[in-house]
Design a protein around this motif. Structure first.
Motif, PDB file in Angstrom:
ATOM      1  N   PRO A 151      27.141  39.441  65.952  1.00 22.62           N
ATOM      2  CA  PRO A 151      28.386  39.236  65.198  1.00 22.62           C
ATOM      3  C   PRO A 151      29.636  39.429  66.057  1.00 22.62           C
ATOM      4  CG  PRO A 151      26.826  40.486  63.881  1.00 22.62           C
ATOM      5  CD  PRO A 151      26.228  40.365  65.253  1.00 22.62           C
ATOM      6  N   GLU A 152      29.625  40.437  66.916  1.00 24.99           N
ATOM      7  CA  GLU A 152      30.788  40.678  67.760  1.00 24.99           C
ATOM      8  C   GLU A 152      31.047  39.506  68.697  1.00 24.99           C
ATOM      9  OE1 GLU A 152      29.117  44.486  66.332  1.00 24.99           O
ATOM     10  OE2 GLU A 152      28.277  42.703  67.301  1.00 24.99           O
ATOM     11  N   ALA A 153      29.973  38.978  69.325  1.00 20.69           N
ATOM     12  CA  ALA A 153      30.134  37.872  70.263  1.00 20.69           C
ATOM     13  C   ALA A 153      30.635  36.618  69.550  1.00 20.69           C
ATOM     14  CB  ALA A 153      28.817  37.594  70.977  1.00 20.69           C
ATOM     15  N   ARG A 154      30.138  36.356  68.363  1.00 17.32           N
ATOM     16  CA  ARG A 154      30.597  35.181  67.609  1.00 17.32           C
ATOM     17  C   ARG A 154      32.063  35.319  67.226  1.00 17.32           C
ATOM     18  NH1 ARG A 154      27.206  31.568  65.235  1.00 17.32           N
ATOM     19  NH2 ARG A 154      28.573  31.431  63.406  1.00 17.32           N
ATOM     20  N   THR A 155      32.453  36.523  66.827  1.00 13.80           N
ATOM     21  CA  THR A 155      33.846  36.724  66.444  1.00 13.80           C
ATOM     22  C   THR A 155      34.780  36.521  67.627  1.00 13.80           C
ATOM     23  OG1 THR A 155      33.234  38.266  64.675  1.00 13.80           O
ATOM     24  CG2 THR A 155      35.485  38.385  65.494  1.00 13.80           C
TER      25      THR A 155
ATOM     26  N   ASP B 186      50.216  37.344  59.009  1.00  9.40           N
ATOM     27  CA  ASP B 186      50.368  37.898  60.352  1.00  9.40           C
ATOM     28  C   ASP B 186      50.507  39.412  60.342  1.00  9.40           C
ATOM     29  OD1 ASP B 186      50.295  35.388  61.636  1.00  9.40           O
ATOM     30  OD2 ASP B 186      52.398  35.029  61.139  1.00  9.40           O
ATOM     31  N   ALA B 187      50.295  40.040  59.178  1.00  7.17           N
ATOM     32  CA  ALA B 187      50.372  41.501  59.101  1.00  7.17           C
ATOM     33  C   ALA B 187      49.274  42.118  59.969  1.00  7.17           C
ATOM     34  CB  ALA B 187      50.225  41.969  57.655  1.00  7.17           C
ATOM     35  N   PRO B 188      49.583  43.166  60.718  1.00  3.06           N
ATOM     36  CA  PRO B 188      48.570  43.777  61.594  1.00  3.06           C
ATOM     37  C   PRO B 188      47.495  44.507  60.800  1.00  3.06           C
ATOM     38  CG  PRO B 188      50.608  45.045  61.639  1.00  3.06           C
ATOM     39  CD  PRO B 188      50.904  43.811  60.854  1.00  3.06           C
ATOM     40  N   VAL B 189      46.260  44.321  61.213  1.00  2.00           N
ATOM     41  CA  VAL B 189      45.103  44.979  60.600  1.00  2.00           C
ATOM     42  C   VAL B 189      44.276  45.587  61.725  1.00  2.00           C
ATOM     43  CG1 VAL B 189      43.041  44.704  59.180  1.00  2.00           C
ATOM     44  CG2 VAL B 189      45.072  43.318  58.699  1.00  2.00           C
ATOM     45  N   ARG B 190      43.792  46.807  61.516  1.00  2.00           N
ATOM     46  CA  ARG B 190      42.945  47.455  62.506  1.00  2.00           C
ATOM     47  C   ARG B 190      41.525  47.562  61.966  1.00  2.00           C
ATOM     48  NH1 ARG B 190      43.678  49.830  67.152  1.00  2.00           N
ATOM     49  NH2 ARG B 190      45.942  49.710  66.946  1.00  2.00           N
ATOM     50  N   LEU B 191      40.601  46.845  62.602  1.00  2.00           N
ATOM     51  CA  LEU B 191      39.182  46.928  62.244  1.00  2.00           C
ATOM     52  C   LEU B 191      38.603  48.207  62.844  1.00  2.00           C
ATOM     53  CD1 LEU B 191      38.086  43.219  62.884  1.00  2.00           C
ATOM     54  CD2 LEU B 191      38.902  44.266  60.764  1.00  2.00           C
TER      55      LEU B 191
ATOM     56  N   ARG C 290      39.652  47.790  66.635  1.00  2.00           N
ATOM     57  CA  ARG C 290      40.155  46.558  67.254  1.00  2.00           C
ATOM     58  C   ARG C 290      41.320  46.058  66.410  1.00  2.00           C
ATOM     59  NH1 ARG C 290      38.308  42.058  70.270  1.00  2.00           N
ATOM     60  NH2 ARG C 290      40.186  40.844  70.706  1.00  2.00           N
ATOM     61  N   ARG C 291      42.415  45.728  67.074  1.00  2.00           N
ATOM     62  CA  ARG C 291      43.602  45.278  66.367  1.00  2.00           C
ATOM     63  C   ARG C 291      43.564  43.764  66.190  1.00  2.00           C
ATOM     64  NH1 ARG C 291      48.844  47.357  65.596  1.00  2.00           N
ATOM     65  NH2 ARG C 291      50.485  45.780  65.447  1.00  2.00           N
ATOM     66  N   THR C 292      43.895  43.307  64.984  1.00  2.00           N
ATOM     67  CA  THR C 292      43.980  41.873  64.701  1.00  2.00           C
ATOM     68  C   THR C 292      44.987  41.670  63.576  1.00  2.00           C
ATOM     69  OG1 THR C 292      42.690  39.891  64.151  1.00  2.00           O
ATOM     70  CG2 THR C 292      42.041  41.937  63.075  1.00  2.00           C
ATOM     71  N   THR C 293      44.920  40.536  62.906  1.00  2.00           N
ATOM     72  CA  THR C 293      45.815  40.231  61.786  1.00  2.00           C
ATOM     73  C   THR C 293      44.981  39.894  60.556  1.00  2.00           C
ATOM     74  OG1 THR C 293      45.919  37.880  62.322  1.00  2.00           O
ATOM     75  CG2 THR C 293      47.553  39.318  63.366  1.00  2.00           C
ATOM     76  N   VAL C 294      45.656  39.661  59.435  1.00  2.00           N
ATOM     77  CA  VAL C 294      44.947  39.248  58.221  1.00  2.00           C
ATOM     78  C   VAL C 294      44.186  37.955  58.483  1.00  2.00           C
ATOM     79  CG1 VAL C 294      45.227  38.469  55.839  1.00  2.00           C
ATOM     80  CG2 VAL C 294      46.565  40.414  56.687  1.00  2.00           C
ATOM     81  N   ALA C 295      44.816  36.998  59.153  1.00  2.00           N
ATOM     82  CA  ALA C 295      44.134  35.742  59.483  1.00  2.00           C
ATOM     83  C   ALA C 295      42.949  35.997  60.398  1.00  2.00           C
ATOM     84  CB  ALA C 295      45.117  34.773  60.145  1.00  2.00           C
TER      85      ALA C 295
END
Length: 472
Positions: free
Chosen positions: A250-254, A191-196, A207-212
């Motif tokens: 790819p963006e839409a699928r994600t 659940d660590a924050p990751v910024r793509l 875009r902000r997300t997590t490791v998962a």
């Protein structure tokens, strides 16, 4: 006292010749003219009524002093208060001395003794050599090259029935490295924050997300190759409606995968992604030479397999071998994002794999230049009439430094043209890893530290085109 030296009770002393019973000793032996041969015993000082003497307290400030007290048989006092340890005590300290575990006083005593005792000196040398064989504590992290060496050794003994093609090896290696990282992190770190981060054509985007969430993103985009190979789509029903007339991006699928109710949470996302990567590598290995044009058999003859599938990214397509190389590149970049989030050391790809990623980006630059030119984000072509006549237009020399380095001539005026050294108008030099991070959108084009010579406008167009290759 009497003149004959009688013993006086109560004073604790006796005179030579005194008798024990207060009588003259001559009378005891029948010889009044001779002194007694044996004096009577002294009265104890405790019975005399006199004050008892105060005993001196020894200095116990160090282990040497304690061992050197006069009452101990292992030490002997010397002049000026100095104490010297006995041989057997010094010999028992040799092990602690070899491990540097003695106090300063003990060390000085042992080292002084070693200069005088040959036997102890030889024993001390043997102990020091033994200490040198003890290994220092090392990192528990495995050597990044261990997997490659083990696999190479195994394959030499027993070649695989379906070897992984060379063009699929970068994807196989990068997914394995990321899987090793994921296996090493704790449950809470999922659940660590990751910024793509990427470059949207004009400026940086994120875009902000997590490791998962990052692993879910890789799973969804790798699913494009799975669909092209006839494997199951990881999105399932969520894949419906992810694309427009040009197909799913790819963006839409994600975004669809992130919104889906069946999105695995935390560490459970690892196994679906891992199984999909294994299925992709296994499928292309069994299929053999289906990577793209120019594939040859092991005997050097031209291979004639079925037409390799093209992988659609929505608004463009890539041959299968380039698509797997693209996925290896993104796997490495996002692995670095995860490693940074969880404070984990992570190295760039092997030079032979990194060179393939650089080559793919260099081959895609003319097409991206044309896209930016149509959008009014790049300078117009200057020698289009020469290209139309079959003559080469302007070119930029891209020099990549490092172990994965090389040179590429980038045509500037048409994606269908061939670079020409005779029409070179600019020269750009970049480190290999830095160029890849520029192509990933992790470095802004205006901040890229490059060596630049020639047409400044052409250099700017190429750097911005390289950053525009990135996407979420």
């Amino acid at each position: 006292m009497s003149g004959a030296g009688p013993y006086e009770e109560g004073d604790g002393h006796f005179e030579e010749g005194g008798g024990g019973d207060g009588k003259n000793g001559n009378e005891e032996h029948g010889d009044p003219g001779r002194s007694p041969r044996i004096p009577m015993p002294r009265v104890s000082v405790e019975d005399s009524g006199l004050p008892l003497p105060t005993p001196e307290q020894p200095d116990k400030s160090s282990a040497i002093t304690q061992l050197a007290e006069p009452t101990e048989p292992s030490a002997r006092p010397e002049s000026k208060g100095r104490t010297v340890l006995e041989h057997h005590v010094l010999k028992s300290l040799l092990g602690a001395w070899a491990l540097a575990a003695c106090s300063a006083e003990e060390t000085a005593a042992v080292e002084e003794h070693l200069g005088e005792c040959g036997g102890c000196a030889e024993e001390a040398l043997r102990l020091r050599d033994a200490v040198g064989l003890l290994h220092r504590p090392e990192s528990l992290d495995l050597d990044p090259g261990l997997r490659t060496r083990v696999l190479a050794s195994c394959l030499q003994r027993r070649p695989p029935r379906f070897p992984v093609p060379d063009w699929a090896a970068p994807y196989d290696a990068e997914t394995a490295r990321l899987d090793a990282l994921l296996q090493d992190i704790g449950d809470s770190e999922w659940d660590a924050p990751v910024r793509l981060r990427w470059f949207d054509g004009e400026d940086a985007a994120s875009r902000r997300t997590t490791v998962a969430g990052v692993i879910a993103h890789l799973t969804s985009v790798d699913g494009l190759i799975a669909v092209a190979l006839g494997l199951d789509d990881p999105l399932g029903d969520a894949a419906d409606g992810t694309g427009d007339g040009a197909g799913p991006t790819p963006e839409a699928r994600t975004e669809a995968y992130w919104r889906s109710a069946h999105l695995p949470r935390a560490g459970s996302v690892r196994m679906p992604w891992r199984e999909q990567t294994h299925a992709l590598v296994r499928t292309v290995s069994v299929a053999g030479g289906v990577g793209g044009a120019g594939e040859t058999d092991t005997d050097g003859s031209d291979a004639t397999p079925d037409a390799p599938p093209a992988v659609s990214y929505g608004d463009f397509e890539l041959p299968l071998r380039d698509a797997l190389l693209d996925r290896a590149f993104e796997c490495w970049i996002h692995a670095e994002d995860i490693a940074e989030a969880v404070d984990y050391p992570y190295e760039p790809p092997a030079p032979r794999h990194l060179r393939g990623m650089i080559d793919l980006a260099a081959r895609m630059l003319p097409g991206m230049l044309a896209v930016r030119r149509r959008a009014g984000l790049a300078s117009p072509a200057r020698t289009r009439h020469l290209v139309a006549a079959g003559r080469p237009g302007r070119s930029l020399r891209l020099e990549i430094e490092g172990l994965a380095g090389g040179e590429w001539l980038i045509p500037l005026d048409s994606p269908g043209a061939v670079g020409s050294a005779e029409h070179e108008v600019a020269h750009v030099a970049l480190d290999g890893v830095e160029f890849c991070r520029l192509a990933a959108g992790h470095i802004a084009p205006r901040e890229a530290a490059v060596g630049q010579v020639g047409d400044r406008e052409a250099i700017r167009d190429v750097l911005y085109a390289a950053a525009s290759l990135s996407r979420m």
